[in-house]
Design a protein around this motif. Structure first.
Motif, PDB file in Angstrom:
ATOM      1  N   GLU A  25      -4.349 -11.157   3.022  1.00 22.04           N
ATOM      2  CA  GLU A  25      -2.990 -10.861   3.469  1.00 22.04           C
ATOM      3  C   GLU A  25      -2.026 -10.849   2.297  1.00 22.04           C
ATOM      4  N   GLU A  26      -2.204 -11.773   1.377  1.00 18.13           N
ATOM      5  CA  GLU A  26      -1.319 -11.820   0.213  1.00 18.13           C
ATOM      6  C   GLU A  26      -1.604 -10.674  -0.749  1.00 18.13           C
ATOM      7  N   CYS A  27      -2.861 -10.353  -0.945  1.00 17.69           N
ATOM      8  CA  CYS A  27      -3.216  -9.266  -1.871  1.00 17.69           C
ATOM      9  C   CYS A  27      -2.782  -7.905  -1.344  1.00 17.69           C
ATOM     10  N   TYR A  28      -2.859  -7.724  -0.037  1.00 21.79           N
ATOM     11  CA  TYR A  28      -2.549  -6.439   0.575  1.00 21.79           C
ATOM     12  C   TYR A  28      -1.290  -6.552   1.432  1.00 21.79           C
ATOM     13  N   ASP A  29      -0.219  -7.042   0.845  1.00 18.68           N
ATOM     14  CA  ASP A  29       1.047  -7.254   1.528  1.00 18.68           C
ATOM     15  C   ASP A  29       1.816  -5.936   1.608  1.00 18.68           C
ATOM     16  N   VAL A  30       1.625  -5.222   2.698  1.00 14.84           N
ATOM     17  CA  VAL A  30       2.238  -3.903   2.881  1.00 14.84           C
ATOM     18  C   VAL A  30       3.757  -3.997   2.861  1.00 14.84           C
ATOM     19  N   GLU A  31       4.310  -4.952   3.568  1.00 17.33           N
ATOM     20  CA  GLU A  31       5.765  -5.084   3.619  1.00 17.33           C
ATOM     21  C   GLU A  31       6.343  -5.439   2.254  1.00 17.33           C
ATOM     22  N   GLY A  32       5.650  -6.262   1.503  1.00 19.98           N
ATOM     23  CA  GLY A  32       6.105  -6.608   0.156  1.00 19.98           C
ATOM     24  C   GLY A  32       6.144  -5.401  -0.758  1.00 19.98           C
ATOM     25  N   ILE A  33       5.140  -4.542  -0.644  1.00 17.24           N
ATOM     26  CA  ILE A  33       5.099  -3.330  -1.464  1.00 17.24           C
ATOM     27  C   ILE A  33       6.220  -2.381  -1.040  1.00 17.24           C
ATOM     28  N   ARG A  34       6.458  -2.282   0.255  1.00 21.68           N
ATOM     29  CA  ARG A  34       7.569  -1.438   0.729  1.00 21.68           C
ATOM     30  C   ARG A  34       8.906  -1.959   0.204  1.00 21.68           C
ATOM     31  N   ASP A  35       9.053  -3.274   0.178  1.00 25.13           N
ATOM     32  CA  ASP A  35      10.275  -3.863  -0.378  1.00 25.13           C
ATOM     33  C   ASP A  35      10.415  -3.520  -1.859  1.00 25.13           C
ATOM     34  N   ASP A  36       9.300  -3.558  -2.590  1.00 19.15           N
ATOM     35  CA  ASP A  36       9.330  -3.195  -4.013  1.00 19.15           C
ATOM     36  C   ASP A  36       9.716  -1.730  -4.202  1.00 19.15           C
ATOM     37  N   LEU A  37       9.256  -0.856  -3.307  1.00 20.47           N
ATOM     38  CA  LEU A  37       9.640   0.558  -3.372  1.00 20.47           C
ATOM     39  C   LEU A  37      11.151   0.721  -3.160  1.00 20.47           C
ATOM     40  N   LYS A  38      11.687  -0.018  -2.188  1.00 24.50           N
ATOM     41  CA  LYS A  38      13.129   0.049  -1.934  1.00 24.50           C
ATOM     42  C   LYS A  38      13.918  -0.480  -3.128  1.00 24.50           C
ATOM     43  N   GLU A  39      13.447  -1.562  -3.714  1.00 27.15           N
ATOM     44  CA  GLU A  39      14.113  -2.128  -4.879  1.00 27.15           C
ATOM     45  C   GLU A  39      14.088  -1.144  -6.045  1.00 27.15           C
ATOM     46  N   ASN A  40      12.952  -0.486  -6.244  1.00 25.87           N
ATOM     47  CA  ASN A  40      12.821   0.508  -7.307  1.00 25.87           C
ATOM     48  C   ASN A  40      13.827   1.640  -7.101  1.00 25.87           C
ATOM     49  N   GLN A  41      13.953   2.102  -5.868  1.00 20.63           N
ATOM     50  CA  GLN A  41      14.896   3.167  -5.541  1.00 20.63           C
ATOM     51  C   GLN A  41      16.337   2.721  -5.814  1.00 20.63           C
ATOM     52  N   LEU A  42      16.651   1.513  -5.385  1.00 17.53           N
ATOM     53  CA  LEU A  42      17.997   0.983  -5.590  1.00 17.53           C
ATOM     54  C   LEU A  42      18.332   0.854  -7.075  1.00 17.53           C
ATOM     55  N   LEU A  43      17.401   0.311  -7.855  1.00 15.31           N
ATOM     56  CA  LEU A  43      17.632   0.168  -9.292  1.00 15.31           C
ATOM     57  C   LEU A  43      17.847   1.529  -9.955  1.00 15.31           C
ATOM     58  N   TYR A  44      17.116   2.528  -9.497  1.00 14.29           N
ATOM     59  CA  TYR A  44      17.285   3.881 -10.034  1.00 14.29           C
ATOM     60  C   TYR A  44      18.660   4.436  -9.667  1.00 14.29           C
ATOM     61  N   GLU A  70      -4.926   0.960   3.700  1.00 16.16           N
ATOM     62  CA  GLU A  70      -6.330   1.241   4.007  1.00 16.16           C
ATOM     63  C   GLU A  70      -7.109  -0.064   4.178  1.00 16.16           C
ATOM     64  N   ALA A  71      -6.874  -1.018   3.312  1.00 17.58           N
ATOM     65  CA  ALA A  71      -7.560  -2.311   3.409  1.00 17.58           C
ATOM     66  C   ALA A  71      -7.173  -3.023   4.700  1.00 17.58           C
ATOM     67  N   ARG A  72      -5.893  -3.013   5.037  1.00 14.64           N
ATOM     68  CA  ARG A  72      -5.439  -3.652   6.278  1.00 14.64           C
ATOM     69  C   ARG A  72      -6.085  -2.995   7.497  1.00 14.64           C
ATOM     70  N   ASP A  73      -6.163  -1.660   7.491  1.00 12.58           N
ATOM     71  CA  ASP A  73      -6.781  -0.965   8.612  1.00 12.58           C
ATOM     72  C   ASP A  73      -8.269  -1.280   8.719  1.00 12.58           C
ATOM     73  N   ARG A  74      -8.941  -1.325   7.595  1.00 14.54           N
ATOM     74  CA  ARG A  74     -10.371  -1.655   7.614  1.00 14.54           C
ATOM     75  C   ARG A  74     -10.607  -3.080   8.088  1.00 14.54           C
ATOM     76  N   LEU A  75      -9.770  -3.996   7.622  1.00 17.79           N
ATOM     77  CA  LEU A  75      -9.941  -5.389   8.008  1.00 17.79           C
ATOM     78  C   LEU A  75      -9.603  -5.633   9.469  1.00 17.79           C
ATOM     79  N   SER A  76      -8.725  -4.827  10.020  1.00 22.61           N
ATOM     80  CA  SER A  76      -8.373  -4.994  11.420  1.00 22.61           C
ATOM     81  C   SER A  76      -9.312  -4.210  12.329  1.00 22.61           C
ATOM     82  N   GLY A  77     -10.260  -3.472  11.753  1.00 21.66           N
ATOM     83  CA  GLY A  77     -11.252  -2.748  12.536  1.00 21.66           C
ATOM     84  C   GLY A  77     -10.815  -1.368  12.981  1.00 21.66           C
ATOM     85  N   LYS A  78      -9.716  -0.859  12.438  1.00 23.54           N
ATOM     86  CA  LYS A  78      -9.228   0.458  12.856  1.00 23.54           C
ATOM     87  C   LYS A  78     -10.013   1.594  12.205  1.00 23.54           C
TER      88      LYS A  78
END
Length: 83
Positions: A25-44, A70-78
């Motif tokens: 969960e920590e390695c594949y933190d989708v929401e954390g990565i999305r937050d980093d994308l938003k931060e990158n956009q804001l800084l730009y 992809e990892a989250r989907d595989r781990l959840s069986g999707k």
């Protein structure tokens, strides 16, 4: 013998499974990565990040997001793992 398995092995395997799930969960933190994308956009947008740095970081984060989703989907069986 079965009593020993129930008393000794099951709690240990449960603990390992829980730690494994928390690490994934920590390695594949989708929401954390999305937050980093938003931060990158804001800084730009406010001029704190150059165009080249913004593009490089955006590409890096989008790749990480794809992997995490992809990892989250595989781990959840999707998604069925291809063999």
């Amino acid at each position: 013998m079965l009593l020993l398995d129930d008393l000794l092995v099951r709690p240990f395997t449960f603990l390992l499974r829980t730690l494994h799930d928390m690490a994934l969960e920590e390695c594949y933190d989708v929401e954390g990565i999305r937050d980093d994308l938003k931060e990158n956009q804001l800084l730009y947008e406010i001029g704190e990040r150059s165009d080249a740095e913004y593009t490089r970081r955006k590409t890096e984060l989008e790749d990480a997001l794809d992997i995490a989703m992809e990892a989250r989907d595989r781990l959840s069986g999707k998604v069925e793992v291809m063999r």
